[in-house]
Design a protein around this motif. Structure first.
Motif, PDB file in Angstrom:
ATOM      1  N   SER A  73      36.949  27.711  37.545  1.00 40.33           N
ATOM      2  CA  SER A  73      37.420  26.620  38.407  1.00 40.33           C
ATOM      3  C   SER A  73      36.644  26.614  39.731  1.00 40.33           C
ATOM      4  N   ALA A  74      36.142  27.776  40.141  1.00 40.79           N
ATOM      5  CA  ALA A  74      35.352  27.823  41.386  1.00 40.79           C
ATOM      6  C   ALA A  74      33.959  27.214  41.197  1.00 40.79           C
ATOM      7  N   SER A  99      33.359  24.428  39.761  1.00 37.71           N
ATOM      8  CA  SER A  99      33.439  22.969  39.888  1.00 37.71           C
ATOM      9  C   SER A  99      33.450  22.587  41.364  1.00 37.71           C
ATOM     10  N   PRO A 100      32.780  21.504  41.711  1.00 36.40           N
ATOM     11  CA  PRO A 100      32.851  21.057  43.110  1.00 36.40           C
ATOM     12  C   PRO A 100      34.234  20.491  43.458  1.00 36.40           C
ATOM     13  N   LEU A 101      35.073  20.294  42.427  1.00 34.10           N
ATOM     14  CA  LEU A 101      36.434  19.817  42.707  1.00 34.10           C
ATOM     15  C   LEU A 101      37.316  21.004  43.105  1.00 34.10           C
ATOM     16  N   LYS A 102      38.430  20.702  43.738  1.00 36.75           N
ATOM     17  CA  LYS A 102      39.331  21.775  44.179  1.00 36.75           C
ATOM     18  C   LYS A 102      39.925  22.502  42.975  1.00 36.75           C
ATOM     19  N   PRO A 103      40.065  23.846  43.077  1.00 34.65           N
ATOM     20  CA  PRO A 103      40.632  24.603  41.946  1.00 34.65           C
ATOM     21  C   PRO A 103      41.956  24.026  41.467  1.00 34.65           C
ATOM     22  N   GLU A 104      42.816  23.588  42.370  1.00 40.56           N
ATOM     23  CA  GLU A 104      44.130  23.083  41.941  1.00 40.56           C
ATOM     24  C   GLU A 104      44.000  21.761  41.163  1.00 40.56           C
ATOM     25  N   VAL A 105      42.866  21.089  41.327  1.00 41.20           N
ATOM     26  CA  VAL A 105      42.644  19.843  40.570  1.00 41.20           C
ATOM     27  C   VAL A 105      42.172  20.156  39.150  1.00 41.20           C
ATOM     28  N   ASP A 109      42.283  23.341  37.512  1.00 39.00           N
ATOM     29  CA  ASP A 109      42.975  24.407  36.781  1.00 39.00           C
ATOM     30  C   ASP A 109      43.776  23.853  35.609  1.00 39.00           C
ATOM     31  N   LYS A 153      39.985  12.607  40.198  1.00 40.37           N
ATOM     32  CA  LYS A 153      41.154  12.727  41.084  1.00 40.37           C
ATOM     33  C   LYS A 153      42.219  13.634  40.476  1.00 40.37           C
ATOM     34  N   SER A 154      42.564  13.379  39.211  1.00 40.89           N
ATOM     35  CA  SER A 154      43.600  14.207  38.565  1.00 40.89           C
ATOM     36  C   SER A 154      43.345  14.303  37.061  1.00 40.89           C
TER      37      SER A 154
END
Ligand code: NAD
Ligand code: IPM
Ligand code: MN
Length: 369
Positions: free
Chosen positions: A115-116, A118-124, A126, A231-232
């Motif tokens: 998840s790290a 990805s340039p997206l946030k981990p919470e997005v 995971d 986004k999600s």
């Protein structure tokens, strides 16, 4: 009986990753008591150079006489100015059409440790786990006319987006059936606010949904879908869409997993031979440098083991072997963070093969303990 695998390495990093995938399958064969027979065929730019065509008849015959096809990737700057019939990509489209593999499954699954990457946030990212079902043998890629010609205002160009009701129905059914086996949610992606083809697509999806009462169908316009994926992405289970939309959305989805080098695919028809290839291309920027991530191709061989050979345990073993190197912290250049060390194509492939070798075949009757 031997399982016959046609191997079409293609161009650029295609050759580098398919060599490793063949060795991986050989390892799987030894470990799980299966005999694979590999036969090689030319496709793409190298086939243009040698045979004057990106898809020699012999390659089509080889694939038809095989149980499954493993393909690297085709194309590169060398052939970018060739006319359509001599473009490498025309060979790829040709083999998909010849084998009638209309359903292209592109799983988007995030490995937790990546998840790290990805340039997206981990919470997005995971826990993201969805499949894009891309229609593969119709739409703009194949519609006729497809030509440059003289029009009233001078030179003009036309590509044709054509779909029969039958083609739309059969791919939507693949989507519904996959959703039944997974989380029961199907997102049909279209551009029904503009395109007539999308309006028919949506009508058919709506009509079929009464046959799949256990699947929750929703519709999403493709532009909104492209936004929702970054986004999600966790909202999706199965996404079904037409050829060009599926092409674009799958590369976009790769960002969620950390790299295009992680995305496998399986292209299937009603029955007959399956075609397995990574989603990525020939990566001319890194070709020949030992930097290619072979994992997308390895995960494609896992799909081959599952879909073409019914070897679910072997498929699980390959996926686990990939997952284990990631858990152990090994990375290829595309996945490594700044300053982080990484392994070459060959090195990480060896590690993954060793993981398969070490694995006890689950439930295998001929295992000597
Ligand atoms: P590409 O997928 O080849 O590369 C896009 C980016 O992702 C590049 O920066 C590349 O280095 C990186 N990348 C791709 N695969 C990787 C891997 N396994 N490991 C590490 N990094 C990886 O797309 P492109 O550059 O737009 O296209 C190059 C050529 O490939 C074109 O000729 C195109 O037509 C062809 N192509 C072929 C296929 C196919 O054969 N299935 C798919 C896509 C593109
Ligand atoms: C893919 C590729 C191909 C496609 C090209 C190379 C023809 O981008 O497999 O995603 O557009 O289908
Ligand atoms: Mn693509």
């Amino acid at each position: 009986m031997n399982k016959r695998v046609a191997v079409l390495p293609g161009d650029g990093i295609g050759a580098e990753i398919t060599i490793e995938a063949v060795e991986l399958l050989e390892t799987v064969g030894k470990q799980f008591g299966a005999e694979f027979e590999f036969n090689y065929g030319d496709i793409g730019g190298n086939a243009v150079d040698v045979h004057g065509t990106p898809l020699p008849d012999a390659t089509v015959e080889l694939c038809r006489a095989s149980d499954a096809v493993l393909l690297g990737a085709v194309g590169g700057p060398k052939w970018d100015n060739e006319p359509r019939e001599r473009r490498p990509e025309t060979g790829l489209l040709g083999i998909r059409k010849a084998l009638q593999v209309f359903a292209n499954l592109r799983p988007i699954k995030v490995f937790p440790e990546l998840s790290a990457a990805s340039p997206l946030k981990p919470e997005v990212v995971d826990g993201v786990d969805f499949v894009i079902v891309r229609e593969l043998t119709g739409g703009l890629y194949f519609g006729e006319p497809k030509e440059r010609r003289n029009g009233p205002d001078g030179p003009e160009v036309v590509d044709t987006l054509r779909y029969s009701e039958k083609e739309i129905e059969r791919i939507l059914r693949v989507g519904f059936e996959l959703a039944q086996k997974r989380g029961g949610r199907l997102t049909s992606v279209d551009k029904a606010n503009v395109l007539e083809s999308s309006r028919m697509w949506r009508e058919i999806a709506q009509r079929l949904s009464s046959e799949y009462a256990d699947v929750e169908l929703s519709h999403l316009l493709v532009d909104n879908c492209a936004m929702q994926i970054v986004k999600s992405p966790g909202q999706f289970d199965v996404v079904v869409t037409e050829n060009l939309f599926g092409d674009i959305l799958s590369d976009e989805s790769a960002v969620v997993t950390g790299s295009l080098g992680m995305l496998p695919s399986a292209s299937l028809g009603a029955n007959g031979v399956g075609l397995y290839e990574p989603v990525h291309g020939t990566a001319p920027d890194i070709a020949g440098k030992g930097l290619a991530n072979p994992m997308a191709t390895f995960l494609s061989t896992a799909m081959m083991l599952r879909h073409s050979f019914g070897m679910d345990e072997a498929a699980d073993a390959v996926e686990q072997a990939v997952s284990d190197v990631i858990t152990e912290g090994m990375r290829t250049a595309d996945l490594a963070g700044p300053g982080e060390s990484y392994l070459s194509t060959r090195e990480i492939s060896e590690q993954i093969k060793n993981n398969v070798k070490r694995r006890e075949p689950i439930g295998s009757k001929n295992t000597v303990r």
